[in-house]
Scaffold this active site. Structure first.
Site, short mmCIF file in Angstrom:
data_model
loop_
_atom_site.label_atom_id
_atom_site.label_comp_id
_atom_site.label_asym_id
_atom_site.label_seq_id
_atom_site.Cartn_x
_atom_site.Cartn_y
_atom_site.Cartn_z
N ASP A 240 -1.56 -1.63 8.82
CA ASP A 240 -0.18 -2.15 8.40
C ASP A 240 0.12 -0.67 8.16
O ASP A 240 -0.05 0.16 8.52
CB ASP A 240 -1.09 -3.27 7.00
CG ASP A 240 -1.75 -2.48 6.61
OD1 ASP A 240 -2.16 -1.25 6.44
OD2 ASP A 240 -2.95 -3.28 6.19
N LYS B 220 4.35 -4.41 6.85
CA LYS B 220 5.46 -5.11 6.26
C LYS B 220 7.18 -4.33 7.26
O LYS B 220 6.97 -3.05 8.09
CB LYS B 220 5.95 -4.27 5.06
CG LYS B 220 5.28 -4.94 3.72
CD LYS B 220 5.52 -4.58 2.69
CE LYS B 220 4.31 -4.94 1.32
NZ LYS B 220 4.84 -4.38 0.30
N MET C 148 1.38 -0.45 -6.84
CA MET C 148 2.59 -1.23 -6.18
C MET C 148 3.15 -1.25 -7.85
O MET C 148 3.64 -2.13 -7.91
CB MET C 148 2.25 -2.46 -6.16
CG MET C 148 1.02 -2.24 -4.84
SD MET C 148 0.93 -4.35 -4.27
CE MET C 148 -0.82 -4.18 -4.63
N1 SAH Z 1 -6.04 -0.35 -0.42
C1 SAH Z 1 -5.14 0.95 -0.71
C2 SAH Z 1 -4.39 -0.15 -1.72
C3 SAH Z 1 -3.20 -1.14 -1.28
S1 SAH Z 1 -2.24 -1.66 -2.74
C4 SAH Z 1 -5.70 1.73 -1.74
O1 SAH Z 1 -6.90 2.34 -0.75
O2 SAH Z 1 -5.19 2.89 -1.62
C5 SAH Z 1 -0.76 -0.46 -1.77
C6 SAH Z 1 -0.60 0.32 -3.18
O3 SAH Z 1 -1.05 1.15 -3.14
C7 SAH Z 1 1.00 0.41 -2.71
O4 SAH Z 1 1.94 -0.08 -3.28
C8 SAH Z 1 0.66 2.49 -3.63
O5 SAH Z 1 1.68 1.83 -5.49
C9 SAH Z 1 -0.13 2.74 -3.12
N2 SAH Z 1 -0.73 3.55 -2.46
C10 SAH Z 1 -1.67 3.49 -1.14
N3 SAH Z 1 -0.79 4.62 -0.66
C11 SAH Z 1 -0.37 5.39 -1.08
C12 SAH Z 1 0.13 7.02 -1.17
N4 SAH Z 1 -0.59 7.56 -0.27
N5 SAH Z 1 0.32 7.35 -2.27
C13 SAH Z 1 0.68 6.59 -3.02
N6 SAH Z 1 0.32 5.49 -3.54
C14 SAH Z 1 -0.21 4.78 -2.21
#
Ligand code: SAH
Length: 523
Positions: free
Chosen positions: A37, A59, A186
């Protein structure tokens, strides 16, 4: 009975491809199917087998291309068909990643699964912004919250019907306001509401807070403020998703611990115009220094149209006084062909081995396990010829050159003029031009984001200009150009392009050094 497959939920980590786990890498290397994704860095897919089936379920603009039910069904279907499936998810699969729902669906359908945790954004993004999420003096707890903008972004009908927690509305702000360190996933659009709710429930408006976008990637951007002013600063900086916000006194430590964003090439976008096979070394070094690298292969390497001459030369290599390699590619193709012929380095017998360039030397030592007898300090063909002449090794000697189909004849001419009895020039590979430049490169060029283009040979320079089209000079007007050496510089000048820098040592480290020395101030 049909072989039953397995689905592996693999955490892709936060973005930096180096933050994938070893187990995750092992699984990606051999997967039949990869379902990934938006937040999983697509660069990780370079590891996959060429015949792996790669499916994007992330998305597309604002709308979901696949619903969660469709993703679950896809995983079940691929798993039941006996495939080894990797479900690659950004960060950790179970941290706000809906991995739990996918496991439930797999269990229900009787599909075997494995979970490989990943480094989650709340830990990695602050770390790369110079913010440790805990510190002995500042906090003894650290909380992960999802601050998603709208319930329906996160919870579908089914989940709501189950009475599942429905997101931020179930958050007890009076509890959150007392916690010493909180990370909100998020929450960019919701940031004003998050900060004001915390303040309304008793948090100190002066509490340090930071929002980090695309943490751990070269595009990382960080905005630092307080609960009171962070929302405004984030809007002013036009910081959009994906971003994570961390609230707590640990944010202050960034002042001393900011390490990633201070790398010498951080924030620079650099196009690497080598062949696909060669690109990795240069790209790796530039990335290590913080640059965002876009690989733009302008030429591809292919075996010679006809192997007859090369095969004969390889079989008889030991009959020559000197075997000359002029490039890493010549070495790689020679090794490949030797294998195909069921031969090995013994064909070189007592022949001396001479090379142009330290990278070629390393390739000969590594790939052919041969010691290099001669590698002149200047990495050009003329210097090799002169070194052989100076050693009294030209006159009366027999030479075999294993190199590209199109190569400058100067080396052969010099050796012949100096009395060599035989100079046999054999093509080990040929270069064919790429059909077009990658869309990502053209996009950064159009938007003015591209800072540098690197040129490591005359042919890459010519092909790059040709692929850009007739108005290449205008399109490159505001882009800095880095040339690996005088020959490439001369070609660039013939094309009407003026390199910003030329490497002092005519190799990859030299090229990188020249760009470092220029620094961002000249952009
Ligand atoms: N499973 C993922 C989170 C998924 S929810 C994890 O463990 O990181 C998606 C949210 O994760 C995004 O909207 C953002 O808030 C955050 N996110 C994921 N990767 C990111 C990154 N490289 N930098 C900043 N925020 C990130």
């Amino acid at each position: 009975m049909a072989k039953s497959g397995k689905v592996h939920l693999v955490g892709a980590g936060p973005g930096d491809p180096g933050l994938l786990t070893v187990r995750g890498a092992e699984l990606l290397d051999v997967a039949d199917v990869v379902v990934y994704d938006y937040l999983a860095n697509p660069e990780l897919l370079d590891r996959c087998r060429p015949d792996a089936e790669i499916i994007y379920v992330g998305k597309k603009a604002a709308a979901h291309t696949f619903t969660q039910d469709q993703i679950n069904a896809l995983l079940v279907e691929k798993g039941l068909s006996g495939k080894s499936v990797v479900r690659l998810k950004g960060g950790d699969p179970f941290v706000f990643g809906r991995g739990g729902e996918e496991c439930e669906a797999l269990r229900e359908a009787g599909v075997d699964f494995e979970v490989v945790p990943g480094i989650t954004a709340a830990i990695a993004a602050p770390a790369y912004a110079g913010i440790p999420v805990t510190h002995r003096d500042l906090n003894s707890s650290f909380t992960l919250i999802t601050g998603h903008e709208k319930e329906e972004d996160y919870k579908d009908e089914q989940a709501r019907a189950r009475g599942a927690a429905s997101g931020s509305s179930d958050v007890d702000w009076s509890v959150l306001a007392k916690l010493p360190c909180v990370a909100f996933y998020m929450g960019v659009k919701a940031l004003p509401r998050i900060c004001s709710s915390l303040i309304d429930h008793g948090a100190d408006p002066a509490m340090p807070a930071a929002t980090i976008r695309w943490g751990t990637r070269p595009e990382q951007r960080t905005v630092v403020g307080t609960l009171a002013d962070l929302p405004r600063k984030v809007i002013e900086a036009k910081l959009a998703a994906p971003a994570i916000t961390i609230v707590g006194r640990v944010v202050e430590l960034r002042q001393t611990m900011n390490w990633f964003e201070t790398r010498p090439l951080f924030g620079q976008t650099i196009a690497v115009t080598r062949t696909r096979q060669q690109a990795s070394d240069l790209s790796k070094e530039l990335r290590q220094l913080g640059a965002r690298v876009i690989e733009a292969p302008t030429i591809e390497l292919a075996p010679p149209t006809d192997w007859t001459d090369a095969d004969d030369a390889l079989r008889r290599a030991g009959e020559y006084d000197w075997v000359l390699f002029t490039s890493v590619n010549g070495v790689s193709f020679a090794r490949r062909r030797l294998r195909e012929l069921n031969l090995d380095a013994r064909v070189f017998g007592k022949a001396g081995i001479a090379v142009i360039g330290s990278a070629t030397r390393e390739a000969v030592e590594r790939e052919l396990a041969l010691r290099v007898d001669l590698c002149p300090p200047a990495f050009v063909a003329e210097a090799l010829a002169e070194a052989l002449i100076d050693l009294g090794q030209a006159s009366g000697r027999k030479f075999l050159l294993l190199r590209a189909e199109i190569a400058r004849p100067i080396l052969c001419e010099k050796l012949r003029d100096s009395g060599a009895v035989e100079v046999r020039d054999v093509a080990m590979y040929q270069t064919v031009s790429a059909k077009q430049l990658p869309a990502a490169l053209l996009a950064t060029l159009e938007s003015g984001e591209l800072d540098w283009v690197t040129f490591t040979s005359s042919s890459t320079a010519k092909n790059f200009a040709q692929l850009l089209g007739d108005d290449y000079r205008r399109r490159l007007m505001n882009v800095k150009l880095a040339s690996i050496g005088p020959v490439t510089t001369a070609t660039l000048k013939e094309l009407g392009l003026d390199p910003t820098v030329q490497a002092e040592t005519f190799n990859i480290p030299g090229l990188v050094q020249a760009m470092r020395d220029t620094g961002p101030s000249c952009s």
